[in-house]
Design a protein around this motif. Structure first.
Motif, PDB file in Angstrom:
ATOM      1  N   ARG A  35       0.863  -1.334   0.196  1.00  0.00           N
ATOM      2  CA  ARG A  35       0.250  -0.004   0.428  1.00  0.00           C
ATOM      3  C   ARG A  35       0.628   1.393   0.046  1.00  0.00           C
ATOM      4  O   ARG A  35       1.349   1.424   0.400  1.00  0.00           O
ATOM      5  CB  ARG A  35      -1.445   0.073   1.085  1.00  0.00           C
ATOM      6  N   PRO A  36       0.923   2.198  -1.156  1.00  0.00           N
ATOM      7  CA  PRO A  36       1.390   3.364  -0.736  1.00  0.00           C
ATOM      8  C   PRO A  36       1.611   4.170  -0.175  1.00  0.00           C
ATOM      9  O   PRO A  36       1.127   5.688  -0.631  1.00  0.00           O
ATOM     10  CB  PRO A  36       1.188   3.917  -2.227  1.00  0.00           C
ATOM     11  N   ASN A  37       1.100   4.549   1.551  1.00  0.00           N
ATOM     12  CA  ASN A  37       0.988   5.396   2.121  1.00  0.00           C
ATOM     13  C   ASN A  37       2.255   5.473   3.644  1.00  0.00           C
ATOM     14  O   ASN A  37       2.110   5.738   4.373  1.00  0.00           O
ATOM     15  CB  ASN A  37       0.031   4.984   2.917  1.00  0.00           C
ATOM     16  N   ARG A  38       3.264   5.065   2.302  1.00  0.00           N
ATOM     17  CA  ARG A  38       4.685   5.313   3.479  1.00  0.00           C
ATOM     18  C   ARG A  38       5.119   6.421   2.679  1.00  0.00           C
ATOM     19  O   ARG A  38       4.946   6.821   1.180  1.00  0.00           O
ATOM     20  CB  ARG A  38       5.030   3.640   3.395  1.00  0.00           C
ATOM     21  N   PHE A  39       6.072   7.105   3.706  1.00  0.00           N
ATOM     22  CA  PHE A  39       6.717   7.809   2.954  1.00  0.00           C
ATOM     23  C   PHE A  39       7.735   7.790   1.768  1.00  0.00           C
ATOM     24  O   PHE A  39       8.316   8.580   1.159  1.00  0.00           O
ATOM     25  CB  PHE A  39       7.857   8.996   3.844  1.00  0.00           C
ATOM     26  N   ARG A  40       8.426   6.426   1.828  1.00  0.00           N
ATOM     27  CA  ARG A  40       9.323   5.727   1.116  1.00  0.00           C
ATOM     28  C   ARG A  40       8.795   5.681  -0.370  1.00  0.00           C
ATOM     29  O   ARG A  40       9.143   5.701  -1.014  1.00  0.00           O
ATOM     30  CB  ARG A  40      10.010   4.697   1.109  1.00  0.00           C
ATOM     31  N   SER A  41       7.045   5.297  -0.213  1.00  0.00           N
ATOM     32  CA  SER A  41       6.429   5.276  -2.007  1.00  0.00           C
ATOM     33  C   SER A  41       6.772   6.772  -2.362  1.00  0.00           C
ATOM     34  O   SER A  41       5.746   6.841  -3.406  1.00  0.00           O
ATOM     35  CB  SER A  41       5.318   4.528  -1.429  1.00  0.00           C
ATOM     36  N   ILE A  42       5.849   7.686  -1.653  1.00  0.00           N
ATOM     37  CA  ILE A  42       5.856   9.029  -2.242  1.00  0.00           C
ATOM     38  C   ILE A  42       7.226   8.985  -2.490  1.00  0.00           C
ATOM     39  O   ILE A  42       7.082   9.370  -3.538  1.00  0.00           O
ATOM     40  CB  ILE A  42       5.525  10.091  -0.860  1.00  0.00           C
ATOM     41  N   ARG A  43       8.661   8.809  -1.538  1.00  0.00           N
ATOM     42  CA  ARG A  43       9.523   9.174  -2.640  1.00  0.00           C
ATOM     43  C   ARG A  43      10.007   8.501  -3.552  1.00  0.00           C
ATOM     44  O   ARG A  43      10.442   9.110  -4.673  1.00  0.00           O
ATOM     45  CB  ARG A  43      10.961   9.073  -1.001  1.00  0.00           C
ATOM     46  N   TRP A  44       9.472   7.421  -3.589  1.00  0.00           N
ATOM     47  CA  TRP A  44       9.832   6.593  -4.893  1.00  0.00           C
ATOM     48  C   TRP A  44       8.900   6.590  -5.558  1.00  0.00           C
ATOM     49  O   TRP A  44       9.829   7.146  -7.276  1.00  0.00           O
ATOM     50  CB  TRP A  44       9.693   4.974  -4.761  1.00  0.00           C
ATOM     51  N   LEU A  45       8.127   7.080  -5.456  1.00  0.00           N
ATOM     52  CA  LEU A  45       6.928   7.850  -7.189  1.00  0.00           C
ATOM     53  C   LEU A  45       7.448   8.991  -7.519  1.00  0.00           C
ATOM     54  O   LEU A  45       7.196   9.529  -8.428  1.00  0.00           O
ATOM     55  CB  LEU A  45       5.889   8.042  -5.859  1.00  0.00           C
ATOM     56  N   TYR A  46       7.971  10.273  -6.724  1.00  0.00           N
ATOM     57  CA  TYR A  46       8.795  11.369  -6.786  1.00  0.00           C
ATOM     58  C   TYR A  46      10.004  11.268  -7.684  1.00  0.00           C
ATOM     59  O   TYR A  46      10.424  11.832  -9.027  1.00  0.00           O
ATOM     60  CB  TYR A  46       9.317  12.477  -5.598  1.00  0.00           C
TER      61      TYR A  46
ATOM     62  N   VAL B  72      -6.561   4.722  -2.514  1.00  0.00           N
ATOM     63  CA  VAL B  72      -5.003   4.968  -1.464  1.00  0.00           C
ATOM     64  C   VAL B  72      -4.078   5.756  -2.238  1.00  0.00           C
ATOM     65  O   VAL B  72      -3.388   6.699  -1.786  1.00  0.00           O
ATOM     66  CB  VAL B  72      -4.863   3.587  -0.032  1.00  0.00           C
ATOM     67  N   GLY B  73      -4.209   5.429  -3.714  1.00  0.00           N
ATOM     68  CA  GLY B  73      -2.765   6.207  -4.571  1.00  0.00           C
ATOM     69  C   GLY B  73      -2.996   7.805  -4.838  1.00  0.00           C
ATOM     70  O   GLY B  73      -2.336   8.219  -5.137  1.00  0.00           O
ATOM     71  N   ILE B  74      -4.437   8.724  -4.357  1.00  0.00           N
ATOM     72  CA  ILE B  74      -4.271   9.723  -4.237  1.00  0.00           C
ATOM     73  C   ILE B  74      -3.019  10.274  -3.660  1.00  0.00           C
ATOM     74  O   ILE B  74      -2.555  11.816  -4.056  1.00  0.00           O
ATOM     75  CB  ILE B  74      -5.403  10.129  -4.434  1.00  0.00           C
ATOM     76  N   ASN B  75      -3.201   9.708  -2.220  1.00  0.00           N
ATOM     77  CA  ASN B  75      -2.125  10.618  -1.549  1.00  0.00           C
ATOM     78  C   ASN B  75      -0.710  10.866  -2.073  1.00  0.00           C
ATOM     79  O   ASN B  75      -0.453  11.740  -1.981  1.00  0.00           O
ATOM     80  CB  ASN B  75      -2.410   9.762   0.143  1.00  0.00           C
ATOM     81  N   ALA B  76      -0.459   9.756  -2.644  1.00  0.00           N
ATOM     82  CA  ALA B  76       1.191   9.286  -2.757  1.00  0.00           C
ATOM     83  C   ALA B  76       1.085  10.472  -3.893  1.00  0.00           C
ATOM     84  O   ALA B  76       2.296  11.444  -3.830  1.00  0.00           O
ATOM     85  CB  ALA B  76       1.560   8.362  -3.383  1.00  0.00           C
ATOM     86  N   ALA B  77       0.392  10.770  -5.076  1.00  0.00           N
ATOM     87  CA  ALA B  77       0.268  10.496  -5.981  1.00  0.00           C
ATOM     88  C   ALA B  77      -0.178  12.127  -6.664  1.00  0.00           C
ATOM     89  O   ALA B  77       1.073  13.056  -6.773  1.00  0.00           O
ATOM     90  CB  ALA B  77      -0.870  10.548  -7.053  1.00  0.00           C
TER      91      ALA B  77
END
Length: 247
Positions: A60-71, A87-92
């Motif tokens: 689930r992409p709700n961790r900081f590392r997922s956001i950093r990876w997507l960035y 749940v992907g909306i937050n990271a995106a």
């Protein structure tokens, strides 16, 4: 355009819509990437032809590392647009804003009342989560609402400007066979949806004995699956409701 679609794996029913969307965008000449979560090791991806793919490091992409990876992905590939759901909306929203993506779009499916129900009602935690989500919606440039009710909720509860919202109703490729075969003049109730508490199928089951006293020969079809299935089946058995069919 180079477009990133952030969605779940092909085991998630709503993801089918985005796989179809990816194919249509590809046919129009766009470069499309499916950026997915909830993909198990060794699982078949079933990605449409001509579509690129990437998988989040977390289920689930709700961790900081997922956001950093997507960035990192969005900035290195220089995407023009990012679309996201669930749940992907937050990271995106966060990664897209940080990467300078000009078009950041999220699909809005769950009204605030259902969200509060899932959170167990008002609390300090829910206040924080709701404030965070409002900030996320503010970081999006466009929001797709799946119904007029969702559009009204976005404006009244989340304070999203109407100019950012467009309504695009849910659709399915083909109705299940059980649904296609139902006759309009038959005494049937059809409830289509995930079997989760917030959908409220238990209230339909509890009300059915009273309905059966007035409508003889009635059948109720619950079409869908989910974590509440076993509990709902048990409730049905306890009430002796042979009129309810799970599909």
């Amino acid at each position: 355009m180079r477009i990133a679609i952030v969605c779940g794996s092909n085991r998630d029913r709503p993801a089918e819509f985005f796989y179809t969307l990816a194919s249509h965008l590809r046919k129009r000449g766009h470069e499309v990437w499916l950026v997915r979560w909830n993909v198990r090791i060794g699982e078949s991806m079933d990605v449409p032809e001509g579509i690129f793919e990437a998988v989040f490091p977390d289920m689930r992409p709700n961790r900081f590392r997922s956001i950093r990876w997507l960035y990192g992905l969005l900035s290195s590939k220089r995407f023009d647009c990012v679309l996201a759901t669930h749940v992907g909306i937050n990271a995106a929203a966060v990664a897209g804003l940080a990467a300078g993506i000009t078009v950041r779009c999220g699909w809005f499916r769950t009204r605030s009342t259902a969200l509060l129900y899932d959170m167990g009602g008002p609390s300090l935690k829910s206040v924080f989560l709701l404030a965070r989500r409002r900030a996320i919606y503010g970081a999006l440039t466009h929001i797709v609402a799946v119904s007029e009710a969702c559009r009204e909720d976005l404006m009244s509860f989340w304070k999203v400007p109407s100019k950012k919202i467009v309504v695009l109703q849910n659709s399915i490729r083909k109705a299940p066979g059980e649904l296609q075969n139902l006759q309009r003049d038959s005494a049937k109730i059809v409830c289509v949806g995930r079997l989760v508490a917030v959908k409220g199928q238990e209230f339909l089951i509890q009300a059915l004995p009273a309905v059966l006293k007035r409508v003889s020969g009635l059948q109720c079809h619950l079409i869908g699956d989910g974590p509440e299935r076993s509990r709902l089946e048990k409730l049905t058995a306890e009430l002796g409701l042979a009129a309810i069919l799970f599909t």
